[in-house]
Design an enzyme around this catalytic site. Structure first.
Site, PDB file in Angstrom:
ATOM      1  CB  SER A   6      -0.882  -0.012   1.257  1.00  0.00           C
ATOM      2  OG  SER A   6      -1.264   1.305   1.614  1.00  0.00           O
ATOM      3  CG  HIS A  29      -3.694  -2.550  -0.811  1.00  0.00           C
ATOM      4  ND1 HIS A  29      -4.667  -3.531  -0.763  1.00  0.00           N
ATOM      5  CD2 HIS A  29      -4.107  -1.575   0.040  1.00  0.00           C
ATOM      6  CE1 HIS A  29      -5.615  -3.172   0.080  1.00  0.00           C
ATOM      7  NE2 HIS A  29      -5.310  -1.977   0.582  1.00  0.00           N
ATOM      8  CG  ASP A  31      -5.178   1.578   1.003  1.00  0.00           C
ATOM      9  OD1 ASP A  31      -6.067   0.738   1.213  1.00  0.00           O
ATOM     10  OD2 ASP A  31      -4.001   1.450   1.394  1.00  0.00           O
ATOM     11  CG  HIS A  62      -9.047  -1.297   0.607  1.00  0.00           C
ATOM     12  ND1 HIS A  62      -8.307  -1.199   1.768  1.00  0.00           N
ATOM     13  CD2 HIS A  62     -10.346  -1.367   0.997  1.00  0.00           C
ATOM     14  CE1 HIS A  62      -9.140  -1.192   2.806  1.00  0.00           C
ATOM     15  NE2 HIS A  62     -10.374  -1.288   2.364  1.00  0.00           N
ATOM     16  N   GLY A 137      -8.823   4.109   6.699  1.00  0.00           N
ATOM     17  CA  GLY A 137      -8.664   5.544   6.440  1.00  0.00           C
ATOM     18  C   GLY A 137      -7.248   6.062   6.541  1.00  0.00           C
ATOM     19  N   GLY A 140      -0.121   3.447   8.773  1.00  0.00           N
ATOM     20  CA  GLY A 140       0.752   3.645   9.919  1.00  0.00           C
ATOM     21  C   GLY A 140       0.107   3.433  11.282  1.00  0.00           C
ATOM     22  CG  ASP A 168      -5.410  -3.302   4.290  1.00  0.00           C
ATOM     23  OD1 ASP A 168      -4.277  -2.867   4.573  1.00  0.00           O
ATOM     24  OD2 ASP A 168      -6.220  -2.683   3.582  1.00  0.00           O
ATOM     25  N   GLY A 170      -1.417  -2.283   9.625  1.00  0.00           N
ATOM     26  CA  GLY A 170      -0.528  -2.444  10.775  1.00  0.00           C
ATOM     27  C   GLY A 170       0.361  -3.676  10.723  1.00  0.00           C
TER      28      GLY A 170
HETATM   29  C1  DX5 Z   1      -5.945   1.491   5.947  1.00  0.00           C
HETATM   30  C2  DX5 Z   1      -5.532   0.968   4.597  1.00  0.00           C
HETATM   31  C3  DX5 Z   1      -4.337   0.040   4.639  1.00  0.00           C
HETATM   32  C4  DX5 Z   1      -3.118   0.698   5.181  1.00  0.00           C
HETATM   33  C5  DX5 Z   1      -1.912  -0.205   5.162  1.00  0.00           C
HETATM   34  O1  DX5 Z   1      -7.025   2.325   5.777  1.00  0.00           O
HETATM   35  O2  DX5 Z   1      -6.587   0.252   4.010  1.00  0.00           O
HETATM   36  O3  DX5 Z   1      -4.130  -0.524   3.367  1.00  0.00           O
HETATM   37  O4  DX5 Z   1      -2.795   1.889   4.571  1.00  0.00           O
HETATM   38  O5  DX5 Z   1      -0.830   0.537   5.614  1.00  0.00           O
HETATM   39  P1  DX5 Z   1      -0.063   0.214   6.967  1.00  0.00           P
HETATM   40  O6  DX5 Z   1       0.670  -1.078   6.711  1.00  0.00           O
HETATM   41  O7  DX5 Z   1       0.841   1.378   7.133  1.00  0.00           O
HETATM   42  O8  DX5 Z   1      -1.071   0.060   8.056  1.00  0.00           O
HETATM   43 ZN    ZN Z   2      -6.127  -1.004   2.272  1.00  0.00          ZN
END
Ligand code: DX5
Ligand code: ZN
Length: 210
Positions: A6, A29, A31, A62, A137, A140, A168, A170
């Site tokens: 992502s 991915h 977002d 996503h 949303g 990190g 998905d 963290g």
């Molecule tokens: C959260 C997103 C995730 C997220 C993944 O809203 O759907 O895809 O950004 O990023 P990390 O790995 O930093 O949580």
């Molecule tokens: Zn995502």
């Protein structure tokens, strides 16, 4: 197990996508936040189209948006593996039918606080269930271990259906240990990979840990 990367948390989406292109990630991915379904907004449909022009890997899209069709229509000609929409959007059934009609895989995402049994009505149609391990949303955030119960539920019923399981949010070199032996098909990781100089090193750490 496959890895989708992502770029949500990166400062420069285009540069980050170019780096994912060159990495061993299985998918990019994508977002998408509309400022309605989730607080923040990162794309209009047109900007999404424009930004994805540099993408050279298959897309795992996503959509954290109330009206997926507006976005889908702008990206139809890209190389898309799956389009994931959220369980709690107003026009879920219509969105699923539309994705199906395009011959693409249908993903349904479920948030940490939502009951996994809400997915029961869609088990026959869903190709990928995206378990959100953070609130949607923002990149990190920290992994929420409570969502592991949902994965256990899905694994119990998985052989009766055709869906794959994706997780998905963290996911890093520590939280990945929660997912060991959980039969996960795809993990999505953002900041753990994109904050590093060496994407492949981070991807390998995740793949080797499962
Ligand atoms: C959260 C997103 C995730 C997220 C993944 O809203 O759907 O895809 O950004 O990023 P990390 O790995 O930093 O949580
Ligand atoms: Zn995502």
């Amino acid at each position: 197990m496959k890895v989708a990367v992502s770029f949500l948390k990166s400062d420069n989406y285009v540069n980050c996508i170019k780096r994912i292109n060159k990495s061993k990630a299985d998918f990019i991915h994508v977002d998408v936040c509309d400022g309605k379904y989730v607080e923040g907004k990162n794309f209009t449909p047109k900007l999404l189209n424009k930004t994805l022009k540099v993408a050279k890997k298959k897309l795992d899209v996503h959509l954290m948006v109330n009206n997926p069709i507006d976005y889908i229509n702008e990206i139809l000609y890209y190389d898309i593996e799956t389009i994931t929409v959220h369980l709690s959007i107003p026009n879920l059934k219509e969105s699923i039918n539309y994705i199906n009609s395009l011959g693409l895989k249908v993903g349904i995402a479920i948030n940490p606080k939502q009951d996994i049994r809400m997915i029961d009505n869609f088990l026959d149609v869903v190709d990928q269930i995206l378990i959100m391990s953070v609130n949607p949303g923002k990149g990190g955030q920290s992994f929420i271990p409570k969502v592991l119960d949902k994965i256990d539920y899905l694994n119990k019923i998985k052989n009766k259906y055709h869906f794959t399981i994706s997780v998905d949010g963290g996911i890093n070199d520590e939280s990945i240990s929660y997912l060991k032996d959980k039969n996960i098909d795809l993990i999505v990781s953002g900041s753990f990979i994109t904050s590093s100089d060496d994407f492949n090193k981070q991807i390998k750490i995740l793949k080797d840990s499962i």
